[in-house]
Design an enzyme around this catalytic site. Sequence first.
Site, PDB file in Angstrom:
ATOM      1  CB  SER A   1      -0.952  -0.033   1.195  1.00  0.00           C
ATOM      2  OG  SER A   1      -1.982   0.900   1.045  1.00  0.00           O
TER       3      SER A   1
ATOM      4  CE  LYS B   1      -4.603  -2.226   1.152  1.00  0.00           C
ATOM      5  NZ  LYS B   1      -4.554  -0.790   0.823  1.00  0.00           N
TER       6      LYS B   1
ATOM      7  CG  ASP C   1       7.229   5.457 -11.547  1.00  0.00           C
ATOM      8  OD1 ASP C   1       7.781   4.420 -11.987  1.00  0.00           O
ATOM      9  OD2 ASP C   1       6.037   5.490 -11.202  1.00  0.00           O
TER      10      ASP C   1
END
Length: 752
Positions: free
Chosen positions: A469, A494, A480
Site C-alpha cells: 500500500s 495492494k 519512477d
Amino acid sequence: MKKQILLVAVLAALSVQAGAAVPEKAAAETVLKPQPGQAQAAVWASRVLTKLHYKSTPLDDAMSEKIFDRYFKSLDSEKLFFTQADLDQYAIVRTRLDDAITGENLSVPFAIYNQYQQRFNERIAYARELLKTKPDFSLDESYQYDREKAEWVKSDAEMKELWRKRVKNDWLRLKLAGKDDKGIRDTLDKRYENYVSRSRKLTNEDVFQIFMNAYAMSIEPHTNYLGPRAAENFDIAMRLSLEGIGCVLQTRDEYTVVREVVPGSPAGLSGKIKVGDKILGVAKDDKSPMTEVLGWRIDDVVALIRGPKDSTVRLDIQPVDAGVDGKHTTISLVRKKISMEEQSAKKSILEVKDGTAKRRIGVISLPTFYQDFEASRKGDKEYKSATRDVARLLGELKKEKVDNVLIDLRNNGGGSLSEAVQLTGLFIDKGPVVQQRTGDNKIEVESDTNAGMAWDGPLGVLINRGSASASEIFAAAIQDYGRGVIIGEPSFGKGTVQTIFGLDRFAQNDKVHYGELKMTIAQFFRINGGTTQLRGVTPDIKLPTMGDSDTFGESSYDNALPWTSIAPAPYIPTGDLKDILPLLDKKHEARVAKDKDFQYLSEDIALVKKQRKDNLISLNETLRRKERDTQEARAKLREARLLSTTLGADDPVLLPDPKDALNKAISAKPANGKAAPSPKVAAVKGALRTDDGLQGDERSLTAELDAEKAAKAAKDVLLNEAVHILADEVGFLKTDTRMASRVLPYAVDASK
C-alpha cells in the site's frame, strides 16, 4: 416478505436438527445470540457498501453464496472442526444470508457460529482423550500441516483420523525435544484446555464482526468491518499513541502478565511494575471497587486500565519475585499519553569498507506510515507523523555526514496515503506522487507541493513481500522519478485506497455504537500510468524471495482487483539510473556468490519453499529424528562460522548513536569483573534455536523475551547486502563525474 418467512422457517428447522445433535455437556455451553443494535449496524453497513464502495456490488443471492463460503472459512480456516456434512446441513441458507442482513435477522449466522463452537468443543475433547494412549511412532504415516486449501472432510470418522494425526505430531515434536511421556501429556492437555478456555471468551461482538467481515471481504480483500473496540485499536495503531499507564500485557495461564514496561511511561517512572508481574485486579479510578481480572480476555483488561489522561487507575499486583503465594501490592498510577515508540521511525548508521575508503550508510527503518489525524486537525504542532519523524532523522544523518541513505520498508503494510505523498516529497523537489481513480472513473493526482528536499544525496529503498500500500506508493514514486535504487523482492501488490466510514452517524442515540467500515474507495496508480495492483513494485536489484505468492500477497486473494493502467501524469524524472544499475547488480552478484551467509539464507529459503510445497510431515520417529539431526548439524555448522573470530571483515559495522553512546558504554561494562556474553553469541544461539515443540505462552516469559531479543540482534543478511549495494553506488558516483551528474543532476557536489 416471502423470503423472510422462509428464512424463519429454515432457522427453526436448523435449530431442531442442531439441538438433536447436541450432547448433554455441549448443550450446557453458552449460546451466543445477536445483540440489540447489531442488526441495524449490518443494514447500514450494507447500504454504505453497495453504494459507496469502489467495486459496488449488490447484496443479493450471488453475494450471499460468497458470504456463506467465506464465513465458514473464517470460522474454520484449517478445516479442523466442520465436516462437509455440517456445511450441507446449512446449504438451504446458502442464498439467504443477504436476507438475514436486509431483514435484520442475524439468527442464522449466530446459529452457524454456535454449531462451530459445539464442533470445536467436541474435537478438543477427542484430542484430550487421545492423550490417554501413547501413539505408535514406528508407522509410516504423514500429516498435512497446512489445510487451508484442503477439502472439507466428509465425515466424523475422517475428522477423528485427522485429529489423531494432529495430536500425534504435537506429541512427536515434544518427544524429539526431550520431554518424557508424562511431561508431554501434561503439556498437551493444558494446551488443549487453553484452546477451549480462549474460545469461550469470544463474545457476541466477536461473532458479529467475523460475520460482517465475511461480507465485507467478499466484495474485495481490503474492505473490513471494525466493531467498536476494533475501531478504537485501529485508531491507536494509526496515531501511535494512547492514554494509559505504559504496559504491554499478555495472557499466560489465565493470568494477565506484564510483558513490557514502556520507558518514560507512568508504569516505567513509578519503578513499581516489573516484567513478569501479574495483574490480578483493576479499579478504573480512586472510587471504584477493585475488579478481579483472573481469566479475563486481555483486551477486556486493557480496556479497564485505559482511561482519560491525568485520571487514576489502581492495580492489584502480584510481583514476579513474590512466588505463587506471595503478598499482593496495590499501586496507583496516573494515566498519561503514551507514545508507541517501538513502531516509530528509527535510524542507524552502518559503515562499509570500500578498498581503503569507508562509506557511511544511514538506515531509516519505518514500520508503518502513521499519523495522529485528530491531533493534526486540532492544530497540535507536535502531532505524531511518519514524515515529520523521518525528516528529523534525515537532518541528524546529514549532520553525521552519511554518504547514502536507505529507507527500510520491509514488512511495512502501509497506513496513511497522505504520509506516503509527504514522505516522497522529502526526496523530490516538486511534482506528482500518485494518481487515484475513484469508482466513477474520476482521476485525481496527489502531488508534493513543497519546494526543496530534506535529502538530495543518493538514496535506496529496501522492500519485501510484506511492503504494501503506502510503502508501494513511496517505492514506486522513487523508482519512477529515478530518485533511488529499489532493492529487495517484489512487494505485496495492494494498489487500492481505503477510508474509514463511521457507522455511528446512523445511530439513534449516543449509547448505541455501530462500529466502522474500512472501505476501498479508489485504486491508486503510479505516475507512469501503471499500478502496483497484483504485481507490486519490481525491485531494480533483486534479493532472494522469502514469501510465497500463492499464500501471501495480493495475488493470493481470489477476488483481488485486476491489474490495469491509465495515462501517465506529467512529471520530469529527477535522475537516470539506467547506466549505474547494471554495474551495481554485477558487483552484487559477484559479492553474494562468495558470501557464505547469503548462500545459507538462499538454501534456507529453498528448503522452506520445498516444505511448503510438499505440505507433509512424517510421523515416523526414526525419519523425524534423522531430519532433526540434519537440521542441527546445519545449525552447528553455521554457528561455528557466525562465531568465528575471522568472520565479518567485510560486514557493515553498526556505529554508535552519539545520543546514547554513554548509556551503551555503561550497559556494556562487565559485571563483577567478568566478561559479559557477546551480543553476537547470544544472537546466533537465539537465531539457531531448534524446535522445542512448545507454543509461545508455554515457554517461560524470560525465555521468550530472550529469544525475541536474540532474533532482533541476529545478523540481517539482506540489510547488510542492501547497505553494500549503496556503498558501491557511492564509490561509482565519487569516481565517475558524468555518471554522478546523471544519477544526481541536482546535487552539485555528488562526485565529491
